[in-house]
Design a protein around this motif. Structure first.
Motif, short mmCIF file in Angstrom:
data_model
loop_
_atom_site.label_atom_id
_atom_site.label_comp_id
_atom_site.label_asym_id
_atom_site.label_seq_id
_atom_site.Cartn_x
_atom_site.Cartn_y
_atom_site.Cartn_z
N VAL A 1 0.86 -1.19 0.00
CA VAL A 1 0.00 0.00 0.00
C VAL A 1 0.89 1.24 0.00
O VAL A 1 1.83 1.34 0.79
N GLY A 2 0.57 2.20 -0.88
CA GLY A 2 1.32 3.45 -0.94
C GLY A 2 0.79 4.46 0.07
O GLY A 2 -0.42 4.63 0.22
N TYR A 3 1.71 5.12 0.76
CA TYR A 3 1.35 6.15 1.75
C TYR A 3 2.01 7.45 1.33
O TYR A 3 3.19 7.48 1.01
N HIS A 4 1.24 8.55 1.37
CA HIS A 4 1.69 9.82 0.80
C HIS A 4 1.90 10.92 1.84
O HIS A 4 2.23 12.03 1.47
N ASN A 5 1.68 10.64 3.11
CA ASN A 5 1.80 11.69 4.12
C ASN A 5 3.24 11.93 4.53
O ASN A 5 4.09 11.05 4.42
N ILE A 6 3.49 13.12 5.03
CA ILE A 6 4.81 13.51 5.51
C ILE A 6 5.00 12.99 6.94
O ILE A 6 4.08 13.05 7.75
N MET A 7 6.19 12.47 7.22
CA MET A 7 6.52 12.07 8.58
C MET A 7 7.60 13.02 9.09
O MET A 7 8.65 13.15 8.46
N PRO A 8 7.35 13.69 10.22
CA PRO A 8 8.38 14.59 10.75
C PRO A 8 9.56 13.81 11.30
O PRO A 8 9.42 12.67 11.72
N GLY A 9 10.71 14.43 11.28
CA GLY A 9 11.91 13.82 11.84
C GLY A 9 12.03 14.09 13.33
O GLY A 9 11.27 14.88 13.90
N ASN A 10 12.99 13.44 13.94
CA ASN A 10 13.26 13.60 15.37
C ASN A 10 14.74 13.90 15.56
O ASN A 10 15.49 13.08 16.07
N LYS A 11 15.16 15.08 15.13
CA LYS A 11 16.58 15.43 15.18
C LYS A 11 17.11 15.52 16.61
O LYS A 11 18.31 15.45 16.82
N GLY A 12 16.23 15.68 17.59
CA GLY A 12 16.67 15.80 18.97
C GLY A 12 17.00 14.49 19.64
O GLY A 12 17.53 14.47 20.75
N LEU A 13 16.69 13.36 18.99
CA LEU A 13 16.98 12.06 19.60
C LEU A 13 18.44 11.69 19.40
O LEU A 13 18.98 11.81 18.30
N SER A 14 19.06 11.23 20.45
CA SER A 14 20.46 10.82 20.39
C SER A 14 20.58 9.47 19.68
O SER A 14 19.58 8.75 19.53
N PRO A 15 21.77 9.10 19.25
CA PRO A 15 21.95 7.77 18.66
C PRO A 15 21.50 6.65 19.60
O PRO A 15 20.91 5.66 19.16
#
Length: 131
Positions: free
Chosen positions: A83-97
């Motif tokens: 199934v194709g999904y077209h929504n944007i997913m925000p990133g989580n730049k604040g999460l550490s490795p």
């Protein structure tokens, strides 16, 4: 009171378990905080709007890209279980490795997913390759 060595190992294990308890459920907590509102408490997704994580072939097929996807988000069409999904997913730049590692290990070991455990160095190497 005499020294009793048979109590030493259980006492030591009890003390050490406290050292690791803060991160024991970190992946689950991070999922609840950053992912569950869209992907669902059980990784079920939301109809054709948000892809499921439960039993998702995408997790297996794109394993080497997942750390970057979590860090940077995505805004392209992705296909999950056909199934194709077209929504944007925000990133989580604040999460550490370390946090990304715990989050990925949680997602990839729940809801029918059986991904091999990741290490922080594995995730860091993937992040270093992000575009």
């Amino acid at each position: 009171m005499p020294f009793r060595p048979q109590f030493l190992l259980p006492a030591l294990l009890l003390l050490l378990s406290g050292c690791f308890s803060n991160n024991r459920h970190q992946g689950e907590k991070l999922y609840a905080q950053h992912c569950a509102s869209c992907h669902g408490d059980q990784g079920q997704g939301l109809a054709r709007l948000i892809p499921p994580l439960a039993g998702a072939d995408y997790l297996v097929d794109h394993r080497d890209e997942l750390a970057c996807l979590l860090r940077n988000g995505q805004n392209e069409v992705i296909v999950v279980n056909g199934v194709g999904y077209h929504n944007i997913m925000p990133g989580n730049k604040g999460l550490s490795p370390a946090q990304l590692t715990n989050l990925l290990n949680y997602i990839e070991s729940h809801w029918g997913n059986e991904g091999a455990p990741r290490t922080i160095s594995d995730v860091q190497a993937q992040i270093d390759k992000c575009h």
